[in-house]
Write an enzyme that holds these catalytic residues in place. Structure first.
Site, PDB file in Angstrom:
ATOM      1  N   CYS A 147       0.860  -1.184   0.000  1.00 37.40           N
ATOM      2  CA  CYS A 147       0.000   0.000   0.000  1.00 37.40           C
ATOM      3  C   CYS A 147       0.894   1.230   0.000  1.00 37.40           C
ATOM      4  O   CYS A 147       1.983   1.181   0.557  1.00 37.40           O
ATOM      5  CB  CYS A 147      -0.905  -0.010   1.232  1.00 37.40           C
ATOM      6  SG  CYS A 147      -2.246  -1.211   1.051  1.00 37.40           S
ATOM      7  N   PRO A 148       0.498   2.280  -0.647  1.00 36.94           N
ATOM      8  CA  PRO A 148      -0.843   2.560  -1.172  1.00 36.94           C
ATOM      9  C   PRO A 148      -1.031   2.197  -2.641  1.00 36.94           C
ATOM     10  O   PRO A 148      -2.037   2.556  -3.229  1.00 36.94           O
ATOM     11  CB  PRO A 148      -0.968   4.064  -0.979  1.00 36.94           C
ATOM     12  CG  PRO A 148       0.408   4.577  -1.266  1.00 36.94           C
ATOM     13  CD  PRO A 148       1.324   3.504  -0.691  1.00 36.94           C
TER      14      PRO A 148
END
Length: 78
Positions: free
Chosen positions: A18-19
């Site tokens: 992530c992201p």
């Protein structure tokens, strides 16, 4: 209900932290036409905190979230 939904497009994102999965999802959603559905498959466990809220914040409809092992599956309608 969601089992009858057929995704128009698929986005598979494995091994990315992530992201990135959330960013890639929003980029893909922007290219869909209204009413089209994107299926997102990812193994990023933190995406559960980003993808649904980001999608809703951009006005998209989260139809389903499911998990099988480490894989998360999202169905999102533009």
């Amino acid at each position: 209900m969601t089992e009858s939904v057929v995704a128009d497009y698929n986005l598979e994102i494995y091994g990315e932290p992530c992201p990135y999965p959330a960013v890639a999802t929003l980029e893909a959603m922007a290219s869909l036409k209204p009413g089209e559905v994107l299926e997102v498959l990812t193994d990023c466990s933190q995406s559960i905190n980003n993808i649904p809220s980001d999608a809703r914040n951009h006005g998209y409809e989260v139809l389903d979230i499911s998990q099988q092992g480490v894989m998360l599956r999202y169905l999102i309608r533009r």
